[in-house]
Design a protein around this motif. Structure first.
Motif, PDB file in Angstrom:
ATOM      1  N   GLU A   6       0.831  -1.208   0.000  1.00 23.99           N
ATOM      2  CA  GLU A   6       0.000   0.000   0.000  1.00 23.99           C
ATOM      3  C   GLU A   6       0.865   1.257   0.000  1.00 23.99           C
ATOM      4  O   GLU A   6       0.564   2.236  -0.686  1.00 23.99           O
ATOM      5  N   ARG A   7       1.938   1.235   0.776  1.00 24.22           N
ATOM      6  CA  ARG A   7       2.851   2.379   0.818  1.00 24.22           C
ATOM      7  C   ARG A   7       3.487   2.606  -0.549  1.00 24.22           C
ATOM      8  O   ARG A   7       3.590   3.742  -1.022  1.00 24.22           O
ATOM      9  N   HIS A   8       3.882   1.530  -1.199  1.00 27.43           N
ATOM     10  CA  HIS A   8       4.465   1.623  -2.541  1.00 27.43           C
ATOM     11  C   HIS A   8       3.457   2.213  -3.527  1.00 27.43           C
ATOM     12  O   HIS A   8       3.796   3.103  -4.314  1.00 27.43           O
ATOM     13  N   ILE A   9       2.218   1.742  -3.486  1.00 25.23           N
ATOM     14  CA  ILE A   9       1.183   2.237  -4.404  1.00 25.23           C
ATOM     15  C   ILE A   9       0.937   3.725  -4.182  1.00 25.23           C
ATOM     16  O   ILE A   9       0.826   4.491  -5.143  1.00 25.23           O
ATOM     17  N   ARG A  10       0.870   4.166  -2.937  1.00 21.73           N
ATOM     18  CA  ARG A  10       0.677   5.599  -2.663  1.00 21.73           C
ATOM     19  C   ARG A  10       1.826   6.426  -3.231  1.00 21.73           C
ATOM     20  O   ARG A  10       1.614   7.473  -3.842  1.00 21.73           O
ATOM     21  N   ARG A  11       3.056   5.933  -3.048  1.00 20.83           N
ATOM     22  CA  ARG A  11       4.228   6.650  -3.542  1.00 20.83           C
ATOM     23  C   ARG A  11       4.227   6.727  -5.078  1.00 20.83           C
ATOM     24  O   ARG A  11       4.473   7.783  -5.657  1.00 20.83           O
ATOM     25  N   VAL A  12       3.893   5.618  -5.722  1.00 21.51           N
ATOM     26  CA  VAL A  12       3.871   5.588  -7.188  1.00 21.51           C
ATOM     27  C   VAL A  12       2.756   6.485  -7.726  1.00 21.51           C
ATOM     28  O   VAL A  12       2.953   7.214  -8.704  1.00 21.51           O
ATOM     29  N   ARG A  13       1.589   6.467  -7.097  1.00 18.59           N
ATOM     30  CA  ARG A  13       0.496   7.335  -7.542  1.00 18.59           C
ATOM     31  C   ARG A  13       0.869   8.809  -7.416  1.00 18.59           C
ATOM     32  O   ARG A  13       0.582   9.614  -8.303  1.00 18.59           O
ATOM     33  N   ARG A  14       1.509   9.149  -6.310  1.00 19.13           N
ATOM     34  CA  ARG A  14       1.930  10.541  -6.110  1.00 19.13           C
ATOM     35  C   ARG A  14       2.942  10.950  -7.188  1.00 19.13           C
ATOM     36  O   ARG A  14       2.817  11.999  -7.805  1.00 19.13           O
ATOM     37  N   ARG A  15       3.920  10.091  -7.429  1.00 20.49           N
ATOM     38  CA  ARG A  15       4.949  10.397  -8.435  1.00 20.49           C
ATOM     39  C   ARG A  15       4.351  10.467  -9.836  1.00 20.49           C
ATOM     40  O   ARG A  15       4.682  11.361 -10.612  1.00 20.49           O
ATOM     41  N   ASN A  16       3.465   9.553 -10.168  1.00 17.03           N
ATOM     42  CA  ASN A  16       2.825   9.594 -11.483  1.00 17.03           C
ATOM     43  C   ASN A  16       1.980  10.850 -11.645  1.00 17.03           C
ATOM     44  O   ASN A  16       1.905  11.426 -12.730  1.00 17.03           O
ATOM     45  N   GLY A  17       1.338  11.293 -10.563  1.00 19.05           N
ATOM     46  CA  GLY A  17       0.576  12.543 -10.622  1.00 19.05           C
ATOM     47  C   GLY A  17       1.473  13.734 -10.899  1.00 19.05           C
ATOM     48  O   GLY A  17       1.123  14.631 -11.683  1.00 19.05           O
ATOM     49  N   GLU A  18       2.637  13.751 -10.267  1.00 19.09           N
ATOM     50  CA  GLU A  18       3.601  14.834 -10.516  1.00 19.09           C
ATOM     51  C   GLU A  18       4.071  14.814 -11.967  1.00 19.09           C
ATOM     52  O   GLU A  18       4.154  15.873 -12.625  1.00 19.09           O
ATOM     53  N   LEU A  19       4.369  13.639 -12.481  1.00 17.72           N
ATOM     54  CA  LEU A  19       4.818  13.520 -13.875  1.00 17.72           C
ATOM     55  C   LEU A  19       3.721  13.923 -14.854  1.00 17.72           C
ATOM     56  O   LEU A  19       3.988  14.571 -15.869  1.00 17.72           O
ATOM     57  N   ARG A  20       2.467  13.545 -14.542  1.00 15.48           N
ATOM     58  CA  ARG A  20       1.345  13.923 -15.401  1.00 15.48           C
ATOM     59  C   ARG A  20       1.197  15.448 -15.442  1.00 15.48           C
ATOM     60  O   ARG A  20       1.014  16.036 -16.507  1.00 15.48           O
ATOM     61  N   CYS A  21       1.292  16.096 -14.285  1.00 16.85           N
ATOM     62  CA  CYS A  21       1.193  17.562 -14.242  1.00 16.85           C
ATOM     63  C   CYS A  21       2.304  18.203 -15.063  1.00 16.85           C
ATOM     64  O   CYS A  21       2.077  19.169 -15.794  1.00 16.85           O
ATOM     65  N   CYS A  22       3.498  17.672 -14.957  1.00 20.03           N
ATOM     66  CA  CYS A  22       4.626  18.186 -15.722  1.00 20.03           C
ATOM     67  C   CYS A  22       4.383  18.012 -17.221  1.00 20.03           C
ATOM     68  O   CYS A  22       4.577  18.944 -17.999  1.00 20.03           O
ATOM     69  N   LEU A  23       3.934  16.834 -17.620  1.00 20.83           N
ATOM     70  CA  LEU A  23       3.653  16.569 -19.033  1.00 20.83           C
ATOM     71  C   LEU A  23       2.591  17.516 -19.569  1.00 20.83           C
ATOM     72  O   LEU A  23       2.747  18.096 -20.647  1.00 20.83           O
ATOM     73  N   LEU A  24       1.518  17.707 -18.809  1.00 20.27           N
ATOM     74  CA  LEU A  24       0.443  18.590 -19.261  1.00 20.27           C
ATOM     75  C   LEU A  24       0.910  20.035 -19.345  1.00 20.27           C
ATOM     76  O   LEU A  24       0.564  20.761 -20.294  1.00 20.27           O
ATOM     77  N   GLY A  25       1.723  20.473 -18.384  1.00 21.27           N
ATOM     78  CA  GLY A  25       2.232  21.836 -18.419  1.00 21.27           C
ATOM     79  C   GLY A  25       3.155  22.085 -19.602  1.00 21.27           C
ATOM     80  O   GLY A  25       3.027  23.093 -20.310  1.00 21.27           O
ATOM     81  N   VAL A  26       4.065  21.157 -19.836  1.00 20.03           N
ATOM     82  CA  VAL A  26       4.993  21.301 -20.958  1.00 20.03           C
ATOM     83  C   VAL A  26       4.240  21.219 -22.283  1.00 20.03           C
ATOM     84  O   VAL A  26       4.529  21.983 -23.217  1.00 20.03           O
ATOM     85  N   SER A  27       3.271  20.328 -22.380  1.00 20.48           N
ATOM     86  CA  SER A  27       2.484  20.209 -23.615  1.00 20.48           C
ATOM     87  C   SER A  27       1.715  21.487 -23.890  1.00 20.48           C
ATOM     88  O   SER A  27       1.651  21.948 -25.035  1.00 20.48           O
ATOM     89  N   ASP A  28       1.151  22.074 -22.852  1.00 22.05           N
ATOM     90  CA  ASP A  28       0.401  23.320 -23.028  1.00 22.05           C
ATOM     91  C   ASP A  28       1.326  24.451 -23.462  1.00 22.05           C
ATOM     92  O   ASP A  28       0.988  25.230 -24.351  1.00 22.05           O
ATOM     93  N   GLN A  29       2.509  24.538 -22.855  1.00 22.92           N
ATOM     94  CA  GLN A  29       3.466  25.580 -23.233  1.00 22.92           C
ATOM     95  C   GLN A  29       3.961  25.384 -24.663  1.00 22.92           C
ATOM     96  O   GLN A  29       4.104  26.350 -25.418  1.00 22.92           O
ATOM     97  N   ALA A  30       4.236  24.156 -25.032  1.00 25.86           N
ATOM     98  CA  ALA A  30       4.817  23.894 -26.344  1.00 25.86           C
ATOM     99  C   ALA A  30       3.798  23.951 -27.469  1.00 25.86           C
ATOM    100  O   ALA A  30       4.113  24.421 -28.572  1.00 25.86           O
ATOM    101  N   PHE A  31       2.583  23.471 -27.222  1.00 27.36           N
ATOM    102  CA  PHE A  31       1.619  23.326 -28.310  1.00 27.36           C
ATOM    103  C   PHE A  31       0.373  24.178 -28.160  1.00 27.36           C
ATOM    104  O   PHE A  31      -0.315  24.421 -29.153  1.00 27.36           O
ATOM    105  N   GLY A  32       0.048  24.602 -26.961  1.00 26.88           N
ATOM    106  CA  GLY A  32      -1.136  25.432 -26.737  1.00 26.88           C
ATOM    107  C   GLY A  32      -2.385  24.795 -27.311  1.00 26.88           C
ATOM    108  O   GLY A  32      -2.695  23.643 -27.055  1.00 26.88           O
ATOM    109  N   ALA A  33      -3.081  25.564 -28.127  1.00 27.86           N
ATOM    110  CA  ALA A  33      -4.350  25.112 -28.700  1.00 27.86           C
ATOM    111  C   ALA A  33      -4.158  24.199 -29.909  1.00 27.86           C
ATOM    112  O   ALA A  33      -5.138  23.733 -30.489  1.00 27.86           O
ATOM    113  N   TRP A  34      -2.937  23.935 -30.287  1.00 30.19           N
ATOM    114  CA  TRP A  34      -2.671  23.080 -31.450  1.00 30.19           C
ATOM    115  C   TRP A  34      -3.013  21.613 -31.190  1.00 30.19           C
ATOM    116  O   TRP A  34      -3.176  20.842 -32.135  1.00 30.19           O
ATOM    117  N   VAL A  35      -3.077  21.234 -29.949  1.00 27.99           N
ATOM    118  CA  VAL A  35      -3.388  19.839 -29.631  1.00 27.99           C
ATOM    119  C   VAL A  35      -4.516  19.770 -28.615  1.00 27.99           C
ATOM    120  O   VAL A  35      -4.738  20.707 -27.851  1.00 27.99           O
TER     121      VAL A  35
END
Length: 80
Positions: free
Chosen positions: A38-67
């Protein structure tokens, strides 16, 4: 199951599953019983959430309304 069917099911299981991963099952049991899974799953979910936020932020900066980004809130897959 009815006693008469037990030998048939055991034979079918042995035929279909000759290599039961006993060591892996024991390791998983230990993780589950100790609460480490359970501790491992919580840690992985938190890390994946951080990576998802980073991906979405970079995608928005790079492509904006193009995608258009779909499925960003539902797990590990995101469709662009």
């Amino acid at each position: 199951m009815p006693r008469g069917l037990k030998p048939i099911f055991l034979a079918a299981r042995q035929f279909a599953d000759r290599h039961t991963p006993t060591i892996e099952q024991e390791a998983l049991t230990s993780l589950l019983e100790g609460g480490l899974y359970e501790r491992h799953i919580r840690r992985v979910r938190r890390r994946n959430g951080e990576l998802r936020c980073c991906l979405l932020g970079v995608s928005d900066q790079a492509f904006g309304a193009w995608v258009a980004i779909k499925g960003a809130d539902g797990g590990l897959q995101t469709v662009v």
